[in-house]
Design an enzyme around this catalytic site. Structure first.
Site, PDB file in Angstrom:
ATOM      1  N   ASP A 127       0.658  -0.977  -0.139  1.00  0.00           N
ATOM      2  CA  ASP A 127       0.258   0.011  -0.249  1.00  0.00           C
ATOM      3  C   ASP A 127       1.261   1.339  -0.043  1.00  0.00           C
ATOM      4  OD1 ASP A 127      -2.396   1.433  -0.016  1.00  0.00           O
ATOM      5  OD2 ASP A 127      -2.009   1.276   1.560  1.00  0.00           O
ATOM      6  N   LEU A 128       0.422   1.941  -0.400  1.00  0.00           N
ATOM      7  CA  LEU A 128       1.141   3.421  -0.351  1.00  0.00           C
ATOM      8  C   LEU A 128       0.921   4.536   0.731  1.00  0.00           C
ATOM      9  CD1 LEU A 128       3.425   5.069  -1.852  1.00  0.00           C
ATOM     10  CD2 LEU A 128       1.402   6.552  -3.053  1.00  0.00           C
ATOM     11  N   ASP A 129      -0.204   4.823   1.193  1.00  0.00           N
ATOM     12  CA  ASP A 129      -0.007   5.395   2.069  1.00  0.00           C
ATOM     13  C   ASP A 129      -0.316   5.239   3.233  1.00  0.00           C
ATOM     14  OD1 ASP A 129      -0.676   8.867   1.680  1.00  0.00           O
ATOM     15  OD2 ASP A 129      -2.261   8.630   1.185  1.00  0.00           O
TER      16      ASP A 129
ATOM     17  N   THR B 129       0.560  10.542   3.244  1.00  0.00           N
ATOM     18  CA  THR B 129      -0.126  12.024   3.392  1.00  0.00           C
ATOM     19  C   THR B 129      -1.336  12.006   3.551  1.00  0.00           C
ATOM     20  OG1 THR B 129      -1.288  10.650   0.884  1.00  0.00           O
ATOM     21  CG2 THR B 129       1.277  11.307   0.949  1.00  0.00           C
TER      22      THR B 129
ATOM     23  N   LYS C 164      -9.083   5.195   5.311  1.00  0.00           N
ATOM     24  CA  LYS C 164      -7.666   5.005   4.893  1.00  0.00           C
ATOM     25  C   LYS C 164      -7.415   3.438   3.816  1.00  0.00           C
ATOM     26  CE  LYS C 164      -4.159   6.062   8.877  1.00  0.00           C
ATOM     27  NZ  LYS C 164      -3.193   5.685   9.306  1.00  0.00           N
TER      28      LYS C 164
ATOM     29  N   SER D 121      -2.499  -0.153  -4.449  1.00  0.00           N
ATOM     30  CA  SER D 121      -2.939   1.399  -3.755  1.00  0.00           C
ATOM     31  C   SER D 121      -4.859   2.177  -3.790  1.00  0.00           C
ATOM     32  CB  SER D 121      -2.153   2.619  -3.994  1.00  0.00           C
ATOM     33  OG  SER D 121      -2.692   4.027  -3.439  1.00  0.00           O
ATOM     34  N   ALA D 122      -5.363   2.259  -4.027  1.00  0.00           N
ATOM     35  CA  ALA D 122      -6.274   2.500  -3.668  1.00  0.00           C
ATOM     36  C   ALA D 122      -6.235   4.167  -4.983  1.00  0.00           C
ATOM     37  CB  ALA D 122      -7.561   3.263  -2.508  1.00  0.00           C
TER      38      ALA D 122
ATOM     39  N   LYS E 226     -11.044  -1.626  -1.515  1.00  0.00           N
ATOM     40  CA  LYS E 226     -10.341  -2.892   0.169  1.00  0.00           C
ATOM     41  C   LYS E 226     -11.570  -2.180   0.526  1.00  0.00           C
ATOM     42  CE  LYS E 226      -5.604  -1.445  -1.162  1.00  0.00           C
ATOM     43  NZ  LYS E 226      -4.217  -0.817  -0.436  1.00  0.00           N
TER      44      LYS E 226
ATOM     45  N   GLU F  38       0.169  -3.109   5.178  1.00  0.00           N
ATOM     46  CA  GLU F  38      -0.403  -1.928   4.345  1.00  0.00           C
ATOM     47  C   GLU F  38      -0.638  -1.614   6.265  1.00  0.00           C
ATOM     48  OE1 GLU F  38      -3.557  -1.312   3.733  1.00  0.00           O
ATOM     49  OE2 GLU F  38      -4.093  -1.996   1.771  1.00  0.00           O
TER      50      GLU F  38
END
Length: 217
Positions: free
Chosen positions: A8-10, A16, A44, A113-114, A144, A168
């Site tokens: 996942d990114l964030d 961010t 999230k 990522s979403a 997700k 995650e």
């Protein structure tokens, strides 16, 4: 046998969340309400459209389809204004080093990522070259906790789900990983990320070598 990492990114590679919070709060205030940090936590890992549905519900506002679509665009524009200065220096503790180590060891790496802005953020951080595949909100229909984003990530790097380890920081993401038949490392606490196989406060608390050895015992 773990052969690939799905990130996942964030909240895992970069944080961010504060920018999302500011943009969603501006959106909520435009709807005549407000938006809290606790509510931001609930978004999230959730797609932009599903997040806006929650914001509309929380503010008890009434919007038609045209207004809803316009708000989606506005929220993204506000967010993009805020993230323009993101760089490698904004990586969470140990995240960039962890990615570089995994890449050097030949581990397949994909993003799941979403966020539809994920490619832009990776590019600003100078990390795009470390990823073998990028699956984001532009590539999936189901957000997700549906496992689509991770299943597509595994397929994109040519691996079966059981060969992939997901990283995650959201409960929706953990659920997506486990539903997809993958092992999962939670970046957070066992209390907030129930179901993850291991928990760390940041990627810098472990190494690719340690994790591969742990899951391939």
């Amino acid at each position: 046998m773990i052969r690939g990492f799905l990130f996942d990114l964030d909240g895992v590679i970069v944080d961010t969340a504060v920018f999302h919070f500011q943009a969603w709060r501006r959106c909520a205030q435009k709807l005549g309400g407000d938006f809290t940090e606790a509510q931001n936590e609930e978004l999230k890992g959730v797609s932009r459209a599903d997040s806006l549905k929650k914001v509309v519900e929380w503010t008890k506002a009434s919007v038609n389809t045209e207004e809803f679509e316009a708000l989606l665009v506005e929220k993204n524009e506000w967010y993009l204004e805020l993230v323009q200065e993101v760089s490698e220096a904004d990586g969470l503790p140990g995240a960039v080093t962890f990615l570089e180590q995994a890449h050097a060891q030949g581990i397949k790496i994909a993003l799941g990522s979403a966020s539809k802005n994920a490619p832009m953020i990776l590019n600003k951080m100078g990390l795009t070259h470390l990823f073998d595949a990028i699956i984001d909100g532009n590539n999936v229909i189901n957000g997700k906790p549906h496992p689509e984003v991770f299943l597509k990530g595994a397929a994109a790097i040519g691996l079966d789900p059981e060969e992939c380890l997901v990283f995650e920081d959201s409960i929706a993401g953990v659920q997506a990983a486990k539903t997809g038949g993958m092992s999962c490392v939670g970046i957070g606490t066992p209390e907030t990320l129930e179901g993850a196989d291991l928990h760390f406060t940041a990627l810098g608390d472990t190494t690719p070598t340690e994790l591969v050895a742990c899951f391939n015992m």
